[in-house]
Design a protein around this motif. Structure first.
Motif, mmCIF file in Angstrom:
data_model
loop_
_atom_site.group_PDB
_atom_site.id
_atom_site.type_symbol
_atom_site.label_atom_id
_atom_site.label_comp_id
_atom_site.label_asym_id
_atom_site.label_seq_id
_atom_site.Cartn_x
_atom_site.Cartn_y
_atom_site.Cartn_z
ATOM 1 N N PHE A 79 0.848 -1.180 0.000
ATOM 2 C CA PHE A 79 0.000 0.000 0.000
ATOM 3 C C PHE A 79 0.894 1.245 0.000
ATOM 4 O O PHE A 79 1.896 1.291 0.701
ATOM 5 C CB PHE A 79 -0.889 -0.031 1.252
ATOM 6 N N GLY A 80 0.566 2.207 -0.829
ATOM 7 C CA GLY A 80 1.345 3.448 -0.839
ATOM 8 C C GLY A 80 2.558 3.399 -1.750
ATOM 9 O O GLY A 80 3.335 4.347 -1.785
ATOM 10 N N CYS A 81 2.722 2.311 -2.510
ATOM 11 C CA CYS A 81 3.871 2.233 -3.429
ATOM 12 C C CYS A 81 3.483 2.854 -4.773
ATOM 13 O O CYS A 81 2.617 2.337 -5.481
ATOM 14 C CB CYS A 81 4.298 0.784 -3.623
ATOM 15 N N GLY A 82 4.129 3.966 -5.117
ATOM 16 C CA GLY A 82 3.797 4.667 -6.359
ATOM 17 C C GLY A 82 4.106 3.800 -7.574
ATOM 18 O O GLY A 82 3.346 3.764 -8.542
ATOM 19 N N ILE A 83 5.231 3.087 -7.533
ATOM 20 C CA ILE A 83 5.625 2.272 -8.686
ATOM 21 C C ILE A 83 4.631 1.126 -8.880
ATOM 22 O O ILE A 83 4.165 0.865 -9.988
ATOM 23 C CB ILE A 83 7.058 1.752 -8.490
ATOM 24 N N ASP A 84 4.271 0.476 -7.778
ATOM 25 C CA ASP A 84 3.333 -0.642 -7.890
ATOM 26 C C ASP A 84 1.978 -0.201 -8.422
ATOM 27 O O ASP A 84 1.298 -0.956 -9.109
ATOM 28 C CB ASP A 84 3.141 -1.320 -6.527
ATOM 29 N N SER A 85 1.559 1.020 -8.064
ATOM 30 C CA SER A 85 0.231 1.436 -8.507
ATOM 31 C C SER A 85 0.162 1.446 -10.038
ATOM 32 O O SER A 85 -0.896 1.223 -10.615
ATOM 33 C CB SER A 85 -0.124 2.807 -7.930
ATOM 34 N N ILE A 86 1.285 1.652 -10.700
ATOM 35 C CA ILE A 86 1.305 1.608 -12.171
ATOM 36 C C ILE A 86 1.565 0.180 -12.643
ATOM 37 O O ILE A 86 0.872 -0.351 -13.498
ATOM 38 C CB ILE A 86 2.419 2.534 -12.722
ATOM 39 N N ILE A 87 2.572 -0.458 -12.042
ATOM 40 C CA ILE A 87 3.001 -1.761 -12.532
ATOM 41 C C ILE A 87 1.918 -2.826 -12.346
ATOM 42 O O ILE A 87 1.656 -3.628 -13.241
ATOM 43 C CB ILE A 87 4.314 -2.213 -11.824
ATOM 44 N N GLU A 88 1.268 -2.818 -11.165
ATOM 45 C CA GLU A 88 0.276 -3.879 -10.941
ATOM 46 C C GLU A 88 -0.863 -3.768 -11.951
ATOM 47 O O GLU A 88 -1.390 -4.775 -12.424
ATOM 48 C CB GLU A 88 -0.237 -3.842 -9.492
ATOM 49 N N GLU A 89 -1.213 -2.543 -12.304
ATOM 50 C CA GLU A 89 -2.283 -2.327 -13.281
ATOM 51 C C GLU A 89 -1.851 -2.864 -14.660
ATOM 52 O O GLU A 89 -2.606 -3.555 -15.342
ATOM 53 C CB GLU A 89 -2.589 -0.822 -13.327
ATOM 54 N N LEU A 90 -0.600 -2.571 -15.040
ATOM 55 C CA LEU A 90 -0.101 -3.038 -16.341
ATOM 56 C C LEU A 90 0.058 -4.558 -16.354
ATOM 57 O O LEU A 90 -0.263 -5.223 -17.341
ATOM 58 C CB LEU A 90 1.247 -2.366 -16.667
ATOM 59 N N VAL A 91 0.555 -5.111 -15.233
ATOM 60 C CA VAL A 91 0.724 -6.571 -15.153
ATOM 61 C C VAL A 91 -0.649 -7.238 -15.280
ATOM 62 O O VAL A 91 -0.819 -8.214 -16.009
ATOM 63 C CB VAL A 91 1.415 -6.977 -13.829
ATOM 64 N N GLU A 92 -1.639 -6.688 -14.588
ATOM 65 C CA GLU A 92 -2.985 -7.270 -14.652
ATOM 66 C C GLU A 92 -3.529 -7.196 -16.079
ATOM 67 O O GLU A 92 -4.117 -8.139 -16.591
ATOM 68 C CB GLU A 92 -3.927 -6.551 -13.677
ATOM 69 N N ARG A 93 -3.278 -6.060 -16.725
ATOM 70 C CA ARG A 93 -3.789 -5.906 -18.087
ATOM 71 C C ARG A 93 -3.155 -6.938 -19.020
ATOM 72 O O ARG A 93 -3.816 -7.564 -19.826
ATOM 73 C CB ARG A 93 -3.465 -4.480 -18.569
ATOM 74 N N LYS A 94 -1.830 -7.121 -18.872
ATOM 75 C CA LYS A 94 -1.117 -8.048 -19.765
ATOM 76 C C LYS A 94 -1.513 -9.496 -19.499
ATOM 77 O O LYS A 94 -1.574 -10.308 -20.422
ATOM 78 C CB LYS A 94 0.407 -7.939 -19.570
ATOM 79 N N THR A 95 -1.743 -9.840 -18.227
ATOM 80 C CA THR A 95 -1.964 -11.256 -17.911
ATOM 81 C C THR A 95 -3.456 -11.615 -17.850
ATOM 82 O O THR A 95 -3.905 -12.500 -18.562
ATOM 83 C CB THR A 95 -1.296 -11.615 -16.567
ATOM 84 N N ARG A 96 -4.219 -10.911 -17.022
ATOM 85 C CA ARG A 96 -5.629 -11.296 -16.864
ATOM 86 C C ARG A 96 -6.449 -10.900 -18.086
ATOM 87 O O ARG A 96 -7.185 -11.718 -18.632
ATOM 88 C CB ARG A 96 -6.218 -10.649 -15.607
ATOM 89 N N LYS A 97 -6.264 -9.674 -18.542
ATOM 90 C CA LYS A 97 -7.117 -9.215 -19.641
ATOM 91 C C LYS A 97 -6.623 -9.755 -20.994
ATOM 92 O O LYS A 97 -7.373 -10.380 -21.715
ATOM 93 C CB LYS A 97 -7.195 -7.694 -19.639
ATOM 94 N N ASP A 98 -5.331 -9.544 -21.307
ATOM 95 C CA ASP A 98 -4.837 -9.996 -22.617
ATOM 96 C C ASP A 98 -4.549 -11.495 -22.612
ATOM 97 O O ASP A 98 -4.854 -12.183 -23.582
ATOM 98 C CB ASP A 98 -3.539 -9.249 -22.998
ATOM 99 N N GLY A 99 -3.957 -12.004 -21.530
ATOM 100 C CA GLY A 99 -3.525 -13.410 -21.516
ATOM 101 C C GLY A 99 -4.582 -14.357 -20.962
ATOM 102 O O GLY A 99 -4.367 -15.557 -20.911
#
Ligand code: SF4
Length: 328
Positions: free
Chosen positions: A265-285
């Motif tokens: 919680f409160g990690c600025g980098i994760d707030s972007i990365i987790e969203e992109l990782v989710e998009r690449k894996t759950r949504k696209d993959g």
């Protein structure tokens, strides 16, 4: 008497501990490691860190407090950049200042800057600065560094073989069970996923269910980089690049059954990365994805419930996917 150098068991510890331990021991110092993270570490860290800090930074402060009265120096480098054109999180860059302002009466700190953003041509100068806390002999420093690099490469290879870097050593517990032939990638910053207390034993919980676990550190970096290089814009956060490249690889190769992303919680980098990782894996993959965000208030029971539901869903899917028509 040998100098005592304290290494806090947090943040870069899980990536670099064997290197620095070997380096200072080769120079004749005693390396003292803080205790594994526990309730006291966390409570002390929370009490002595600014509220806005993320959980790993609070835990790190707890480890510094644990070492404070037992050592001559605390190892606390200013880690700016480990690779060309890449950066580590700003909280790493300001860590020596943050710690010294938050904790009073510290022993002297080894706060040499590591910055390879432009090139590594000053590498040996940086190494001599680190060594100069123990000796002024450049030959001894070079020798210690070479030995440390060998140990470090060995450590990295062991992790790639599937061993987990707990307590600065390895343990291997990665058997795929006959009963549950499930493989899950546990993703997140190394200090989140490998800290047993901070992660609420996430990897152990999965192993207890007979699940094979893969982490980004077990991946082939050249493959990860190949995928990360296809991003439209270069990801200049080193940790973010590794996580994103790994996610893109899994989404493409599909050799795992799901992803658990552990975030602070409160990690600025994760707030972007987790969203992109989710998009690449759950949504696209089309891959099952579970995000667990933790801070010092997170309850373990809630995490367990979500993890169990996620595993049930993956097992159900594995059992039934061959019975389902591809048209639904
Ligand atoms: S990357 Fe995120 S979790 Fe890591 S130190 Fe920075 S803010 Fe904290």
């Amino acid at each position: 008497m040998a100098l005592k150098i304290g290494i806090p068991r947090g943040l870069w510890f899980y990536d670099y501990y064997p290197l620095w331990k070997t380096f200072y021991e080769e120079l004749g110092a005693d390396v003292i490691l803080s205790s594994p993270t526990n309730k006291n570490t966390l409570d002390a860290g929370v009490k002595n860190t600014v509220d806005e800090a993320c959980l790993p930074v609070k835990i790190f402060h707890g480890h510094v407090l644990d070492l404070k009265d037992q050592v001559d120096f605390i190892f606390l480098p200013k880690l700016m950049s480990a690779y060309k054109n890449e950066y580590i999180c700003p909280k790493f860059c300001g860590l020596p200042e943050m710690v010294t302002h938050s904790i009073k009466d510290l022993p002297p700190i080894i706060d040499t800057e590591i910055n390879f953003n432009h090139s590594r041509k000053n590498l040996m100068k940086t190494v001599y600065r680190f060594g100069s806390y123990v000796t002024q002999n450049p030959v001894a420093i070079k020798h210690a560094y070479n030995k440390a690099i060998d140990v470090y490469h060995d450590y990295k290879s062991k992790i790639k073989e599937g061993n987990y870097p707990i307590n600065g050593e390895f343990y291997s517990n990665n058997l795929r069970s006959e009963k549950t032939p499930v493989t899950i990638a546990v993703m997140g910053h190394s200090y989140n996923i490998y800290d047993k207390y901070g992660s609420m034993g996430l990897i152990d919980k999965l192993h207890e269910q007979g699940i094979k676990v893969i982490t980004p550190e077990m991946m082939d970096y050249s493959r990860i980089n190949e995928y990360a290089d296809t991003l439209e814009k270069k990801m200049f956060w080193s940790y973010g690049r590794k996580l994103l490249g790994t996610a893109m690889y899994f989404a493409d190769v599909k050799n795992i059954d799901g992803i658990v992303y552990l975030s602070s919680f409160g990690c600025g980098i994760d707030s972007i990365i987790e969203e992109l990782v989710e998009r690449k894996t759950r949504k696209d993959g089309k891959m099952p994805f579970l995000l667990i965000t933790i801070d010092e208030h997170t309850g373990e029971a809630g995490v367990n419930t979500r993890l169990e539901a996620f595993i049930d869903m993956i097992e159900w899917r594995k059992r039934n996917e061959t019975n389902l028509s591809t048209h639904g």
